[in-house]
Write an enzyme that holds these catalytic residues in place. Structure first.
Site, PDB file in Angstrom:
ATOM      1  N   LYS A 269      -2.954   5.037  -2.713  1.00 30.74           N
ATOM      2  CA  LYS A 269      -3.978   5.820  -2.037  1.00 30.74           C
ATOM      3  C   LYS A 269      -4.410   6.958  -2.961  1.00 30.74           C
ATOM      4  O   LYS A 269      -3.556   7.586  -3.612  1.00 30.74           O
ATOM      5  CB  LYS A 269      -3.417   6.398  -0.735  1.00 30.74           C
ATOM      6  CG  LYS A 269      -3.082   5.336   0.304  1.00 30.74           C
ATOM      7  CD  LYS A 269      -4.348   4.686   0.849  1.00 30.74           C
ATOM      8  CE  LYS A 269      -4.016   3.770   2.019  1.00 30.74           C
ATOM      9  NZ  LYS A 269      -5.241   3.202   2.612  1.00 30.74           N
TER      10      LYS A 269
ATOM     11  N   ASP B  76      -7.177   2.931  -3.211  1.00 32.56           N
ATOM     12  CA  ASP B  76      -7.910   2.985  -1.932  1.00 32.56           C
ATOM     13  C   ASP B  76      -8.179   4.444  -1.601  1.00 32.56           C
ATOM     14  O   ASP B  76      -7.248   5.244  -1.476  1.00 32.56           O
ATOM     15  CB  ASP B  76      -7.069   2.332  -0.823  1.00 32.56           C
ATOM     16  CG  ASP B  76      -7.812   2.239   0.518  1.00 32.56           C
ATOM     17  OD1 ASP B  76      -8.954   2.726   0.620  1.00 32.56           O
ATOM     18  OD2 ASP B  76      -7.223   1.669   1.462  1.00 32.56           O
TER      19      ASP B  76
ATOM     20  N   LYS C 233      -1.067  -1.123  -4.486  1.00 34.96           N
ATOM     21  CA  LYS C 233      -2.246  -0.303  -4.140  1.00 34.96           C
ATOM     22  C   LYS C 233      -1.776   1.119  -3.912  1.00 34.96           C
ATOM     23  O   LYS C 233      -0.790   1.332  -3.205  1.00 34.96           O
ATOM     24  CB  LYS C 233      -2.891  -0.878  -2.871  1.00 34.96           C
ATOM     25  CG  LYS C 233      -3.804   0.057  -2.091  1.00 34.96           C
ATOM     26  CD  LYS C 233      -4.595  -0.740  -1.060  1.00 34.96           C
ATOM     27  CE  LYS C 233      -4.704  -0.025   0.266  1.00 34.96           C
ATOM     28  NZ  LYS C 233      -5.418  -0.850   1.275  1.00 34.96           N
TER      29      LYS C 233
ATOM     30  N   GLU D   6     -11.079   0.587  -3.446  1.00 32.42           N
ATOM     31  CA  GLU D   6     -11.378   0.266  -2.051  1.00 32.42           C
ATOM     32  C   GLU D   6     -12.029   1.459  -1.358  1.00 32.42           C
ATOM     33  O   GLU D   6     -11.531   2.590  -1.454  1.00 32.42           O
ATOM     34  CB  GLU D   6     -10.056  -0.115  -1.367  1.00 32.42           C
ATOM     35  CG  GLU D   6     -10.194  -0.620   0.057  1.00 32.42           C
ATOM     36  CD  GLU D   6      -8.836  -1.043   0.629  1.00 32.42           C
ATOM     37  OE1 GLU D   6      -7.891  -1.301  -0.137  1.00 32.42           O
ATOM     38  OE2 GLU D   6      -8.728  -1.094   1.863  1.00 32.42           O
TER      39      GLU D   6
ATOM     40  N   GLY E  68      -4.095  -4.038   6.086  1.00 32.35           N
ATOM     41  CA  GLY E  68      -3.015  -3.714   7.015  1.00 32.35           C
ATOM     42  C   GLY E  68      -3.270  -2.393   7.712  1.00 32.35           C
ATOM     43  O   GLY E  68      -3.994  -1.528   7.187  1.00 32.35           O
TER      44      GLY E  68
ATOM     45  N   SER F 107       0.869  -1.172   0.000  1.00 30.15           N
ATOM     46  CA  SER F 107       0.000   0.000   0.000  1.00 30.15           C
ATOM     47  C   SER F 107       0.904   1.218   0.000  1.00 30.15           C
ATOM     48  O   SER F 107       1.727   1.385   0.899  1.00 30.15           O
ATOM     49  CB  SER F 107      -0.877  -0.019   1.250  1.00 30.15           C
ATOM     50  OG  SER F 107      -1.661   1.157   1.333  1.00 30.15           O
TER      51      SER F 107
ATOM     52  N   ASP G 236     -13.784  -1.844   2.969  1.00 27.88           N
ATOM     53  CA  ASP G 236     -12.854  -1.948   4.086  1.00 27.88           C
ATOM     54  C   ASP G 236     -13.563  -1.417   5.334  1.00 27.88           C
ATOM     55  O   ASP G 236     -14.203  -2.185   6.076  1.00 27.88           O
ATOM     56  CB  ASP G 236     -11.566  -1.160   3.736  1.00 27.88           C
ATOM     57  CG  ASP G 236     -10.571  -1.028   4.883  1.00 27.88           C
ATOM     58  OD1 ASP G 236     -10.860  -1.465   5.998  1.00 27.88           O
ATOM     59  OD2 ASP G 236      -9.475  -0.446   4.656  1.00 27.88           O
TER      60      ASP G 236
ATOM     61  N   LYS H  50      -9.765  -6.919   8.034  1.00 21.43           N
ATOM     62  CA  LYS H  50      -8.755  -6.510   9.010  1.00 21.43           C
ATOM     63  C   LYS H  50      -9.157  -7.086  10.352  1.00 21.43           C
ATOM     64  O   LYS H  50     -10.297  -6.887  10.814  1.00 21.43           O
ATOM     65  CB  LYS H  50      -8.665  -4.987   9.095  1.00 21.43           C
ATOM     66  CG  LYS H  50      -8.031  -4.339   7.859  1.00 21.43           C
ATOM     67  CD  LYS H  50      -8.019  -2.851   7.960  1.00 21.43           C
ATOM     68  CE  LYS H  50      -7.333  -2.229   6.734  1.00 21.43           C
ATOM     69  NZ  LYS H  50      -7.616  -0.785   6.630  1.00 21.43           N
TER      70      LYS H  50
HETATM   71  C1  NPQ Z   1      -6.271   0.985   4.691  1.00 18.43           C
HETATM   72  N1  NPQ Z   1      -3.967   0.816   5.613  1.00 18.43           N
HETATM   73  O1  NPQ Z   1      -6.233  -0.033   4.049  1.00 18.43           O
HETATM   74  C2  NPQ Z   1      -5.271   1.325   5.792  1.00 18.43           C
HETATM   75  C3  NPQ Z   1      -5.383   2.703   6.217  1.00 18.43           C
HETATM   76  C4  NPQ Z   1      -4.488   3.275   7.267  1.00 18.43           C
HETATM   77  C5  NPQ Z   1      -1.847   0.033   4.789  1.00 18.43           C
HETATM   78  O2  NPQ Z   1      -3.341   1.238   3.493  1.00 18.43           O
HETATM   79  C6  NPQ Z   1      -2.131   4.883  11.384  1.00 18.43           C
HETATM   80  C7  NPQ Z   1      -2.874   3.785  11.745  1.00 18.43           C
HETATM   81  C8  NPQ Z   1      -2.118   5.267  10.081  1.00 18.43           C
HETATM   82  C9  NPQ Z   1      -3.651   3.136  10.820  1.00 18.43           C
HETATM   83  C10 NPQ Z   1      -2.899   4.966   7.809  1.00 18.43           C
HETATM   84  C11 NPQ Z   1      -3.124   0.760   4.564  1.00 18.43           C
HETATM   85  C12 NPQ Z   1      -2.898   4.580   9.141  1.00 18.43           C
HETATM   86  C13 NPQ Z   1      -3.679   3.525   9.514  1.00 18.43           C
HETATM   87  C14 NPQ Z   1      -3.694   4.282   6.908  1.00 18.43           C
HETATM   88  C15 NPQ Z   1      -4.467   2.878   8.566  1.00 18.43           C
HETATM   89  O3  NPQ Z   1      -7.207   1.726   4.492  1.00 18.43           O
HETATM   90 MG    MG Z   2      -8.388   0.621   3.100  1.00 16.37          MG
END
Ligand code: NPQ
Ligand code: MG
Length: 371
Positions: free
Chosen positions: A166, A191, A164, A216, A293, A138, A241, A265
């Site tokens: 953002k 995402d 992936k 996503e 994650g 990601s 998600d 998750k």
């Molecule tokens: C997701 N994670 O899938 C999350 C979002 C995310 C790896 O893209 C601090 C704690 C910062 C949790 C940033 C990924 C964060 C967090 C992004 C979760 O949407």
């Molecule tokens: Mg997500």
């Protein structure tokens, strides 16, 4: 067999990220992570609370999770004879929300029970259909498209099977076009972390020409109905998600046609029992899932690997190497990814890695034992 949780130790650790991570809801440079240690018969099980530092991904954050564990979740399991870790989640039904907080404890009890039985965690939760996990990455919002392209190139060279990126308004269609121009063949997805509304449907439809694996969580964190409407208007598959917090949500989202893929998750759904239920609901409906994650330390990462061995985890997850996030992880060895972009599950009892207790002590900023 049965066991009684005698003590629960909460620790807050601070871990600076190797690279800042930016999403549509904000930028993170250092994690404040809660570790949960559940103790029975002199054996410890470990869990991680995956809440962020602020209530921006969902309503939870590190401090709210501490209070929920300290005053509500911990007391509900302490001193209670449990026949199985599967009994923990039902003890939490009176608590509205806060699944990441109590899910960290629930996962610790599964790890504990696996250790008491001498089983690897993956086997104890009924996994093991896959012994090697396909990995994706990601990639956060970058300073420039060139920086993003360079980052993608590095991750592909490392072997990751899926990219992936953002997105948010102003960093979406034009960026994806450049990525596709440079990498026409890769498995690519986006995402949005809830950055759009249904009024953006025509704009989001412009992503259809880039044959993405999925988009996503484009719409609100708590919405299923508008996602169903949006899915009818998009060719690209929607993956949910944030808004899937239980198997009931998964069942309803699938029934309404709100998604064709689900990201699971562990923390968001409240631990292994509910994660498996979401997995099973999706599997029965022919909906593939993958493991999301939350910038986890090694403990949460190891739990994600165990979860990803269940059969319907059919797509590469956001489960990647420790070194992408941490200069030094709290487990040994760190999580490593092969040149083919896979992680091989370990066979040791519990989550399969050793804890680096000295390092954990060094980065602990508060600790409390409840007994
Ligand atoms: C997701 N994670 O899938 C999350 C979002 C995310 C790896 O893209 C601090 C704690 C910062 C949790 C940033 C990924 C964060 C967090 C992004 C979760 O949407
Ligand atoms: Mg997500």
């Amino acid at each position: 067999m049965g066991f009684t949780i005698e003590r629960i130790r909460l620790r807050e650790i601070r871990m600076p990220l190797v690279h800042a991570f930016e999403t549509s809801f904000g930028r993170t440079t250092e994690r404040r992570i809660l570790l949960v240690e559940a103790i029975a018969d002199g054996v410890s099980g470990w869990g991680e609370v995956t809440a962020g530092e602020h209530p921006f991904y969902n309503e939870e954050w590190t401090d709210s999770a501490w209070l929920i564990l300290r005053h509500y979740a911990g007391p509900r399991v302490l001193g209670r004879k449990l026949e199985s870790a599967a009994e923990v989640a039902p003890l939490m039904t009176q608590i509205r929300g806060h699944r990441m907080a109590w899910g960290g404890l629930e996962a610790a009890v599964w790890d504990l029970e696996a250790r008491l039985k001498g089983l690897p965690l993956y086997a104890h939760i009924g996994g093991g259909a896959h012994k090697t996990i396909p990995c994706g990455v990601s990639i956060g919002i970058q300073e420039s498209v060139d920086a993003l392209l360079a980052k993608i190139e590095r991750e592909l060279e490392a072997g990751y099977q899926r990219i992936k990126i953002k997105i948010k308004p102003g960093w979406d269609v034009d960026v994806v076009r450049e990525v596709r121009r440079r990498f026409p063949q890769i498995r690519l997805m986006v995402d949005a972390n809830s950055a759009y509304t249904l009024a953006d449907a025509d704009h989001l439809r412009r992503l259809d020409e880039f044959y993405l694996m999925m988009i996503e969580q484009p719409l609100a964190h708590d919405d299923i109905v508008d996602h169903a409407e949006l899915q009818r208007r998009l060719e690209t598959s929607i993956c949910l998600d944030e808004c899937i917090r239980s198997a009931r949500h998964a069942e309803q989202a699938i029934r309404l046609g709100a998604c064709r893929i689900i990201n699971i998750k562990l923390g968001r759904v409240g631990g292994f029992l509910e994660a498996r239920r979401v997995h099973d609901v999706a599997q029965a409906a022919g909906i593939p899932v993958w493991c999301g994650g939350m910038l986890e330390s090694g403990v949460g990462r190891a739990h994600n690997i165990a979860l990803s061995t269940l059969p319907n985890f059919q797509l590469p997850g956001d489960v990647s190497a420790s070194k992408r996030y941490w200069a030094r992880d709290i487990i040994h060895p760190p999580v490593e990814v092969s040149p083919e972009g896979t992680i091989t599950v370990r066979e040791a009892p519990g989550f399969g890695y050793e804890l680096d207790h000295d390092f954990i002590r060094a980065i602990t900023v508060r600790e409390e034992t409840i007994a």
